[in-house]
Design a protein around this motif. Sequence first.
Motif, PDB file in Angstrom:
ATOM      1  N   MET A 319      71.233  17.647  35.004  1.00 32.89           N
ATOM      2  CA  MET A 319      72.450  17.114  35.383  1.00 32.89           C
ATOM      3  C   MET A 319      72.413  15.572  35.718  1.00 32.89           C
ATOM      4  N   PRO A 320      73.656  14.768  35.416  1.00 31.77           N
ATOM      5  CA  PRO A 320      73.501  13.582  35.474  1.00 31.77           C
ATOM      6  C   PRO A 320      73.320  12.976  36.714  1.00 31.77           C
ATOM      7  N   TYR A 321      73.168  13.648  37.563  1.00 33.27           N
ATOM      8  CA  TYR A 321      73.209  13.302  39.212  1.00 33.27           C
ATOM      9  C   TYR A 321      71.519  13.560  39.733  1.00 33.27           C
ATOM     10  N   TRP A 322      70.710  13.963  38.573  1.00 31.61           N
ATOM     11  CA  TRP A 322      69.369  14.505  39.058  1.00 31.61           C
ATOM     12  C   TRP A 322      68.740  13.134  39.282  1.00 31.61           C
ATOM     13  N   MET A 323      67.497  13.083  39.987  1.00 29.38           N
ATOM     14  CA  MET A 323      66.990  12.259  40.240  1.00 29.38           C
ATOM     15  C   MET A 323      65.948  11.749  39.045  1.00 29.38           C
ATOM     16  N   PRO A 324      65.979  10.548  38.444  1.00 22.97           N
ATOM     17  CA  PRO A 324      65.184  10.509  37.026  1.00 22.97           C
ATOM     18  C   PRO A 324      63.661  10.766  37.282  1.00 22.97           C
ATOM     19  N   ASP A 325      63.222  10.434  38.441  1.00 21.79           N
ATOM     20  CA  ASP A 325      61.732  10.453  38.672  1.00 21.79           C
ATOM     21  C   ASP A 325      61.393  11.766  39.184  1.00 21.79           C
ATOM     22  N   TRP A 351      70.148  13.450  45.287  1.00 22.22           N
ATOM     23  CA  TRP A 351      70.869  12.952  43.958  1.00 22.22           C
ATOM     24  C   TRP A 351      71.103  11.659  43.882  1.00 22.22           C
ATOM     25  N   LEU A 352      71.352  11.239  42.569  1.00 21.79           N
ATOM     26  CA  LEU A 352      71.473   9.969  42.298  1.00 21.79           C
ATOM     27  C   LEU A 352      73.218   9.748  41.937  1.00 21.79           C
ATOM     28  N   ARG A 353      73.847   8.838  42.562  1.00 21.51           N
ATOM     29  CA  ARG A 353      75.264   8.747  42.584  1.00 21.51           C
ATOM     30  C   ARG A 353      75.387   7.807  41.116  1.00 21.51           C
ATOM     31  N   SER A 354      76.678   7.783  40.706  1.00 18.11           N
ATOM     32  CA  SER A 354      76.784   6.951  39.435  1.00 18.11           C
ATOM     33  C   SER A 354      76.906   5.374  39.840  1.00 18.11           C
ATOM     34  N   ASP A 355      76.913   5.204  41.206  1.00 20.47           N
ATOM     35  CA  ASP A 355      76.574   3.546  41.553  1.00 20.47           C
ATOM     36  C   ASP A 355      75.270   3.403  41.763  1.00 20.47           C
ATOM     37  N   GLY A 356      74.425   4.084  41.313  1.00 20.19           N
ATOM     38  CA  GLY A 356      72.950   3.913  41.515  1.00 20.19           C
ATOM     39  C   GLY A 356      72.452   4.165  42.936  1.00 20.19           C
ATOM     40  N   SER A 357      73.232   4.390  43.868  1.00 17.07           N
ATOM     41  CA  SER A 357      72.516   4.789  45.406  1.00 17.07           C
ATOM     42  C   SER A 357      72.287   5.957  45.459  1.00 17.07           C
ATOM     43  N   THR A 358      71.624   6.493  46.156  1.00 16.13           N
ATOM     44  CA  THR A 358      71.010   7.944  46.375  1.00 16.13           C
ATOM     45  C   THR A 358      71.691   8.639  47.713  1.00 16.13           C
ATOM     46  N   MET A 379      77.673  29.931  43.064  1.00 12.46           N
ATOM     47  CA  MET A 379      78.577  28.829  43.662  1.00 12.46           C
ATOM     48  C   MET A 379      77.739  28.086  44.772  1.00 12.46           C
ATOM     49  N   GLY A 380      77.655  26.860  44.592  1.00 15.20           N
ATOM     50  CA  GLY A 380      76.762  26.261  45.526  1.00 15.20           C
ATOM     51  C   GLY A 380      77.494  25.364  46.485  1.00 15.20           C
ATOM     52  N   SER A 381      77.133  25.084  47.804  1.00 11.04           N
ATOM     53  CA  SER A 381      77.968  24.249  48.611  1.00 11.04           C
ATOM     54  C   SER A 381      76.692  22.973  49.012  1.00 11.04           C
ATOM     55  N   ALA A 382      77.429  21.697  48.853  1.00 12.08           N
ATOM     56  CA  ALA A 382      76.580  20.716  49.238  1.00 12.08           C
ATOM     57  C   ALA A 382      76.950  19.938  50.455  1.00 12.08           C
ATOM     58  N   VAL A 383      76.166  19.793  51.343  1.00 14.56           N
ATOM     59  CA  VAL A 383      76.377  19.088  52.770  1.00 14.56           C
ATOM     60  C   VAL A 383      75.665  17.699  52.524  1.00 14.56           C
ATOM     61  N   ASP A 384      76.440  16.822  52.689  1.00 12.62           N
ATOM     62  CA  ASP A 384      75.862  15.122  52.646  1.00 12.62           C
ATOM     63  C   ASP A 384      75.005  15.018  54.075  1.00 12.62           C
ATOM     64  N   VAL A 385      73.760  14.967  53.941  1.00 11.88           N
ATOM     65  CA  VAL A 385      72.762  14.898  55.128  1.00 11.88           C
ATOM     66  C   VAL A 385      72.084  13.410  55.054  1.00 11.88           C
ATOM     67  N   THR A 386      72.797  12.680  54.277  1.00  9.55           N
ATOM     68  CA  THR A 386      72.220  11.079  53.909  1.00  9.55           C
ATOM     69  C   THR A 386      72.226  10.428  55.428  1.00  9.55           C
ATOM     70  N   GLY A 387      73.191  10.664  56.160  1.00 10.79           N
ATOM     71  CA  GLY A 387      73.454   9.791  57.529  1.00 10.79           C
ATOM     72  C   GLY A 387      72.376  10.489  58.561  1.00 10.79           C
ATOM     73  N   ARG A 388      72.209  11.699  58.412  1.00 11.30           N
ATOM     74  CA  ARG A 388      71.261  12.232  59.393  1.00 11.30           C
ATOM     75  C   ARG A 388      69.757  11.696  59.163  1.00 11.30           C
ATOM     76  N   LYS A 389      69.360  11.916  57.716  1.00  7.56           N
ATOM     77  CA  LYS A 389      68.130  11.665  56.947  1.00  7.56           C
ATOM     78  C   LYS A 389      67.873  10.007  57.370  1.00  7.56           C
ATOM     79  N   ARG A 390      68.851   9.159  57.284  1.00  8.39           N
ATOM     80  CA  ARG A 390      68.794   7.694  57.566  1.00  8.39           C
ATOM     81  C   ARG A 390      68.485   7.356  58.920  1.00  8.39           C
ATOM     82  N   SER A 391      68.973   8.266  59.853  1.00  6.26           N
ATOM     83  CA  SER A 391      69.064   7.964  61.466  1.00  6.26           C
ATOM     84  C   SER A 391      67.618   8.338  61.818  1.00  6.26           C
ATOM     85  N   GLU A 392      67.143   9.648  61.219  1.00  2.18           N
ATOM     86  CA  GLU A 392      65.845   9.942  61.424  1.00  2.18           C
ATOM     87  C   GLU A 392      64.712   8.965  60.908  1.00  2.18           C
ATOM     88  N   GLU A 393      64.977   8.428  59.744  1.00  2.04           N
ATOM     89  CA  GLU A 393      64.217   7.362  59.236  1.00  2.04           C
ATOM     90  C   GLU A 393      63.962   6.223  60.128  1.00  2.04           C
TER      91      GLU A 393
END
Length: 637
Positions: A319-325, A351-358, A379-393
């Motif tokens: 998929m176009p949003y898979w991380m290349p590495d 995932w890699l967003r179209s603007d280059g952010s993850t 059918m897959g449901s995707a919940v954005d956990v970026t905020g949670r991950k960032r605050s953990e980090e």
Amino acid sequence: MTPTPQPPLPRTAPRYRRGAWAWPLMLALTFATAVGVWLQWSDEQEHEEERSTLIADVLSLESRMADWLASEDSALKAIARRLPAQPNDEALLREPSVGQGLRRLWISVTVVDRDNRLQAHVPQQVPRPTLPAPGNPLEDNSLSAHLTTPLAHGGQLIVRFAPSALLRQTVPWWLSRKYDVRLVDDYGQRITGTDDALPAQGRQSYRVAVGAPLLDTYLELTVRDIRKPWWRTLPLALIAVFVGLSAAASWTLRRQMREVKSAENRWRTEASWRQAIEDSLTVGLRGRDMEGRLVHVNRAFCDLVGLAPEQLLGTLPPMPYWMPDAMEDTMQRHLRNMAGEAPREGYETRWLRSDGSTIDVMMFEAPLIDAQGKHIGWMGSAVDVTGRKRSEERERRQLETLANQARLTTLGEVASALAHQLNQPLAAVASYNAGVIRSLERSAFNDAVVLDALQREATQIAEAGRVVQRIRAFLTRRAPQPEPVRVEDLIQRALALVRYDVQRQGISTEVRMPSLLPPVMADPVLIEQALINLLRNALDALTPHTDRRIRITAAPAGPRFVRLDIDDNGVGLQGRSIDTLASPFHTTKADGMGMGLSICRTIIEAHHGALEAGASEWSGARFSLTLPVADANSPTP
Ligand code: ADP
């Protein structure tokens, strides 16, 4: 926000299609009308044809009768010529034609003289006829008619014959089957006929006048078959049944269409409900078929990956949003999911967003089952956990920083204590050294080498004392003590302290600086320490190859700063930023402490300058620092 395409809603049926149920009935009615018109037309045609045949048959029969009568008349004339002057019954009977005539058609043969007196009459048993009125050969009772011919010596030969017999003789059997044949008078009264009289109603008939001797008599033919009106024929009955069946079919169709319409309306409502629900969701939804092709995405999913639905729908992995590495791992996980082995509790992915952010998402997969119970995809449901991950980090980093701060504080205390402890012995060493020099001078010891060594030792001890004092002062949070310093002096002193290693390892050093560089405002001891640390790091980064270089470049950076670059052609920074490099205890060296750059940065920043790191033009590292230019009115160094 781009709208997500949904399975197309069926368009509302156009008005003309809504009445489609009536079409079969309309067509059937049109067809029935056409058949009716055709039946009527062909009935008229048949009627015309029947009439033409009737007329032809009447005319032909009339001519046949005329022929018969003409031949009877000529037979009569022949008898008349042969009869003697005073004929009697015997004379008539002797005449063979008389016998033939009687057998054929004639009822009787009579001879009257000039005065209408009976002279001969055969057969005897048939009553003698009264002479017919001129122009009317039929007797009053209408059962017989006369043929008369004058005799040469006066009188008349009269033959009586029955018109019914005439009809029997002249009308062929097929004609009498087809028609009711009769002779009628002026008033249409029946004189005779081949059969019993048929009611004329509903039947075609035609009459023609029969010539002499049957004057005022008409031959009339009436068709025996009664023609059924066209609207009472079998085809029309069948068509009526057909129209009835079509009406029933149309009615059933109408009911069916209503049911379909109401089902469609229900489906529309459900579809718009589902659309509204999907649009209001912040959870991304994606449907995939059994091959892994994206067949459905909701708005939230498009927003998550930053791609339009058209760019997503129909795409197959990768998929176009898979991380290349991480393509390989993602593909493995995709195959696992397709095999139905996705963990029920979900899994985390990036995932890699179209603007280059993850973005980090939590995925949950469920099978898609169609109306027949067939498994058609996932059918897959995707919940954005970026905020949670960032605050953990962030939390983790804060904890690490806290731990580092604690270590730094301890280190500061240790260093302060060490400096304090070293102060005494250093002072003692310095005074012993001074005492030794004085004693040697008093005893007239003049070995220049020893005295020089002792003098140098004194200098180094004083330097060590200064360093210890300054570090102690710095660690006990006392501000640096800046003074105007020549940049060249700073560089040369730092280089002098690493010269031994530089020479031993055969490294070429180069200093580039303009001849007129303003002095900088700096605590020379601390800045030298910083420079020494940067030079040592450069030395450590150089790998053992023949051409190893270090270059120090000094140049003005704007009117108020001087910039110093230390370049090497070593291993380089491998993408690490100055923040990473200068974080306390970050080291790649087996015996490193990871404090050098951290202290360097603190020193430089305490001088209101900045420490930066990047790539050198030799593909090694470049560390740059800036120092403020000394004021014009500060004392010259
Ligand atoms: P230490 O020298 O004890 O490792 P420093 O803070 O001085 O601690 O350096 C931190 C790390 O930065 C080093 O371990 C090294 O990986 C990296 N580094 C510093 N200078 C250079 C350089 N000139 N070239 C490549 N890496 C460097």
